[in-house]
Design an enzyme around this catalytic site. Structure first.
Site, short mmCIF file in Angstrom:
data_model
loop_
_atom_site.label_atom_id
_atom_site.label_comp_id
_atom_site.label_asym_id
_atom_site.label_seq_id
_atom_site.Cartn_x
_atom_site.Cartn_y
_atom_site.Cartn_z
N ASN A 82 -1.92 10.19 4.19
CA ASN A 82 -2.42 11.23 3.28
C ASN A 82 -3.72 10.84 2.54
O ASN A 82 -4.48 11.71 2.12
CB ASN A 82 -1.33 11.72 2.31
N PRO A 139 -2.66 0.78 9.62
CA PRO A 139 -2.78 2.14 9.09
C PRO A 139 -1.79 3.07 9.78
O PRO A 139 -1.29 2.76 10.87
CB PRO A 139 -4.22 2.52 9.47
N ALA A 140 -1.52 4.22 9.18
CA ALA A 140 -0.61 5.20 9.78
C ALA A 140 -1.15 5.62 11.14
O ALA A 140 -2.36 5.77 11.32
CB ALA A 140 -0.49 6.42 8.86
N SER A 141 -0.26 5.86 12.09
CA SER A 141 -0.71 6.20 13.44
C SER A 141 -1.36 7.58 13.48
O SER A 141 -2.11 7.88 14.41
CB SER A 141 0.43 6.10 14.45
N GLY A 160 3.97 4.53 0.97
CA GLY A 160 4.62 5.50 1.84
C GLY A 160 5.90 6.00 1.21
O GLY A 160 6.03 6.01 -0.03
N GLU A 166 4.24 1.35 -3.28
CA GLU A 166 3.76 2.59 -3.88
C GLU A 166 4.48 3.70 -3.12
O GLU A 166 4.13 4.00 -1.98
CB GLU A 166 2.24 2.71 -3.72
N LEU A 167 5.48 4.31 -3.74
CA LEU A 167 6.40 5.16 -2.98
C LEU A 167 6.32 6.63 -3.40
O LEU A 167 5.38 7.06 -4.04
CB LEU A 167 7.82 4.61 -3.14
N CYS A 187 1.15 11.77 -3.32
CA CYS A 187 2.33 11.25 -4.02
C CYS A 187 2.34 11.69 -5.48
O CYS A 187 3.39 11.74 -6.09
CB CYS A 187 2.33 9.74 -3.93
N GLU A 229 10.61 15.75 -3.05
CA GLU A 229 9.17 15.93 -2.92
C GLU A 229 8.93 16.94 -1.78
O GLU A 229 9.33 16.68 -0.64
CB GLU A 229 8.65 14.54 -2.51
N GLU A 275 -1.74 -0.75 -8.61
CA GLU A 275 -2.99 -0.87 -7.85
C GLU A 275 -4.14 -0.40 -8.72
O GLU A 275 -3.96 0.48 -9.57
CB GLU A 275 -2.89 -0.02 -6.57
P1 NAP Z 1 6.20 6.96 5.70
O1 NAP Z 1 6.91 7.63 6.80
O2 NAP Z 1 6.97 6.02 4.85
O3 NAP Z 1 4.93 6.24 6.37
C1 NAP Z 1 4.05 5.44 5.64
C2 NAP Z 1 3.57 4.29 6.51
O4 NAP Z 1 4.68 3.50 6.93
C3 NAP Z 1 2.89 4.74 7.80
O5 NAP Z 1 1.92 3.80 8.15
C4 NAP Z 1 4.02 4.69 8.81
O6 NAP Z 1 3.56 4.56 10.12
C5 NAP Z 1 4.75 3.47 8.35
N1 NAP Z 1 6.17 3.42 8.72
C6 NAP Z 1 6.99 4.44 9.06
N2 NAP Z 1 8.23 3.97 9.30
C7 NAP Z 1 8.18 2.62 9.12
C8 NAP Z 1 9.15 1.58 9.22
N3 NAP Z 1 10.42 1.80 9.54
N4 NAP Z 1 8.74 0.31 8.94
C9 NAP Z 1 7.47 0.05 8.61
N5 NAP Z 1 6.50 1.00 8.49
C10 NAP Z 1 6.88 2.27 8.75
O7 NAP Z 1 5.57 7.97 4.70
P2 NAP Z 1 4.80 9.32 5.03
O8 NAP Z 1 5.79 10.41 5.00
O9 NAP Z 1 3.95 9.18 6.22
O10 NAP Z 1 3.85 9.37 3.76
C11 NAP Z 1 4.14 10.13 2.68
C12 NAP Z 1 4.92 9.37 1.60
O11 NAP Z 1 4.07 8.39 1.03
C13 NAP Z 1 5.32 10.29 0.48
O12 NAP Z 1 6.61 9.99 0.05
C14 NAP Z 1 4.30 9.96 -0.61
O13 NAP Z 1 4.71 10.26 -1.91
C15 NAP Z 1 4.11 8.50 -0.38
N6 NAP Z 1 2.85 8.05 -0.97
C16 NAP Z 1 2.90 7.28 -2.09
C17 NAP Z 1 1.71 6.87 -2.71
C18 NAP Z 1 1.75 6.04 -3.95
O14 NAP Z 1 0.71 5.48 -4.28
N7 NAP Z 1 2.86 5.92 -4.64
C19 NAP Z 1 0.48 7.26 -2.17
C20 NAP Z 1 0.48 8.05 -1.02
C21 NAP Z 1 1.68 8.42 -0.43
P3 NAP Z 1 3.51 5.80 11.14
O15 NAP Z 1 2.99 6.93 10.35
O16 NAP Z 1 2.61 5.35 12.21
O17 NAP Z 1 4.93 6.00 11.58
#
Ligand code: NAP
Length: 474
Positions: free
Chosen positions: A150, A174-176, A227, A249-250, A283, A378, A455
């Site tokens: 994002n 980085p995210a794929s 994430g 950072e979740l 987030c 969310e 951060e």
């Molecule tokens: P996500 O599924 O947790 O993915 C985040 C990252 O983790 C991606 O690079 C993803 O790779 C990787 N990933 C996925 N499954 C994994 C695993 N089992 N082990 C290790 N890495 C893994 O999150 P998202 O849905 O893409 O992103 C949105 C979330 O991020 C929301 O909950 C948002 O609130 C949170 N976020 C938090 C902040 C903050 O600063 N607190 C900032 C931005 C976003 P792939 O995509 O390649 O699978």
């Protein structure tokens, strides 16, 4: 100059993998490029490279480190238009927002290039004569960073810049969905002159396997993840085996409180800024609007009028304010949340439908019941869910009734209330009469299940250093 880079970055070289995967533009469904689909064993190699580079970079003088990091910042700023276009293509966010993100992301690099010069220790008055007690800060070692789609640049620079600036080496995954922004800035890091192996970028689809390698490999001293809470929890559990330092950072579930003494026009402006950035996929996006009885109808009317004016479309087109959702899972979550809220009794004031493909109409729902999914989860989409409250205590209890605690916002013109409410909200960050709060100089992070660590700011550097205590005897 074409800044699109489609190879992974390992040990100072741009490298192809045995396999590749496609990066898709969510606005058009078209393939933008293919990048290496690296494996867990490639990831292990990257960690070895970073480990070999660590003593060299750690022992490089602070002036050189700081200047190299600064050079990286300058190159990113000089190429901001191109990076923003790449970002819009792979993430769908409007071009103006991508440009803002490049500047925002770069500002962390600028900030930490300076902060590295101020990684101060302290002297401590000794309890006994003859002793001298001091502390020093040292780089923690090899850092693994995992970032989401994002914010394809800023989530990287908030981790990588402090780590590199203070003398750590890094392996980034980085995210794929959005590897191209990461690779474009890796190219610029290469040009900035970091020694080989200091910064490595591994692209790949095996997020689980690569994540497990990061979390369990003994050479990694620190894992920094942005994430979802679910993935953060599992990485933290895996990292426990080698007692790694973690920053997480979740997810969030940000409340936005509008009190009856608020400036409603300002509150609407803040609501639009805090809700629709990146189509609500941040987030710190507002997820729950709590509006006091006396101003509920008026706020709902003004907000609906502003939401109806938002322009939805392909982010590369002029004047677009709201882009697509990132993928079908994201779209389905939004559809489920809206349907559920309406079935449980919410009133639809505008929107409520898919516009086309991954584009969802900006939506306002009023009198959403507390039993709806949106009250707890969310949504990550362009939906304003309005709940009613009567008293300040009730509003605070509703706002805090969540396992998350990242950002919270409220509008009031009463200074006493501003202090009271700020102190009672359970969140790592509180926006008072504003819908935007993040910048490089202030600490960003959550409490409860929204994360660990901060951060940005001077605290952001501490996450990548160890505090060592030296006791000189007489
Ligand atoms: P996500 O599924 O947790 O993915 C985040 C990252 O983790 C991606 O690079 C993803 O790779 C990787 N990933 C996925 N499954 C994994 C695993 N089992 N082990 C290790 N890495 C893994 O999150 P998202 O849905 O893409 O992103 C949105 C979330 O991020 C929301 O909950 C948002 O609130 C949170 N976020 C938090 C902040 C903050 O600063 N607190 C900032 C931005 C976003 P792939 O995509 O390649 O699978």
């Amino acid at each position: 100059m074409d800044r699109m880079q489609t190879m992974a970055y390992l040990n100072g070289k741009f490298t192809k993998g045995k396999k590749a995967f496609e990066v898709i533009n969510p606005a058009t469904g078209e393939t933008i490029a293919s990048v290496p689909d690296l494996t867990r064993s490639d990831c292990r190699k990257a960690i070895d490279y970073a480990h070999a580079a660590w003593p060299i970079w750690r022992d490089t003088d602070t002036t050189t480190r700081s200047r190299t990091v600064r050079k990286w910042y300058e190159l990113i700023v000089a190429n901001k238009q191109e990076i923003a276009r790449i970002m819009t293509q792979e993430s769908g966010k409007p071009l103006a927002e991508s440009l803002t993100e490049v500047e925002y992301g770069a500002s962390f690099i600028e900030w930490f290039a300076e902060e590295a010069k101020r990684a101060y220790g302290e002297t401590i008055p000794p309890p006994k004569n003859g002793q001298r007690l001091i502390t020093i800060r040292q780089p923690i070692g090899v850092v693994a960073a995992i970032t989401p789609w994002n914010f394809p640049l800023a989530m990287i620079t908030r981790k990588v810049a402090p780590a590199l600036a203070c003398g750590c080496t890094v392996v980034l995954r980085p995210a794929s969905q959005t590897p191209l922004t990461a690779l474009a800035v890796a190219k610029l890091a290469h040009e900035a002159g970091f020694p080989q192996g200091v910064f490595n970028v591994v692209t790949g689809k095996d997020s689980k396997g690569m994540g497990e390698e990061f979390a369990t490999n003994e050479l990694i001293r620190k894992i920094s993840f942005t994430g979802s809470t679910e993935v953060g929890r599992s990485l933290m559990a895996q990292a426990a085996g080698t007692i790694k330092k973690v920053s997480l950072e979740l997810g969030g579930n940000a409340p936005f409180l509008v009190f009856d003494d608020a400036d409603l026009d300002a509150a609407v402006e803040g609501a639009i800024a805090g809700k629709f950035r990146n189509s609500g996929q941040t987030c710190v996006s507002i997820n729950r609007f709590y509006v006091q009885d006396a101003v509920f109808e008026n706020f709902a009317k003004k907000l609906t009028a502003a939401v109806k004016k938002l322009k939805v479309g392909n982010g590369l087109e002029e004047g677009i304010q709201v882009g697509p959702l990132i993928n079908n899972d994201g779209l389905n979550k939004v559809k489920t949340h809206v349907k559920d809220a309406i079935e449980k009794g919410a009133t639809l004031l505008t929107g409520g439908k898919v516009k086309k493909n991954l584009f969802y109409q900006p939506t306002v729902l009023a009198d959403v019941p507390m039993s709806s999914f949106i009250a707890r989860e969310e949504t990550f989409g362009p939906i304003c869910a309005l709940f009613r409250f009567t008293t300040e205590d009730e509003a605070i209890a509703m706002a805090n009734d969540t396992e998350f605690g990242l950002a919270a916002y409220f509008y009031s013109t009463n200074i006493n209330r501003c202090w009271r409410v700020s102190e009672q909200l359970e969140a790592g960050m509180v926006g008072i009469n504003t819908g935007l709060l993040s910048n490089a100089v202030a600490p960003f992070g959550g409490i409860k299940q929204s994360g660990i660590g901060r951060e940005g700011s001077k605290h952001g550097l501490d996450e990548y250093t160890e505090l060592k205590y030296l006791c000189f005897g007489s």
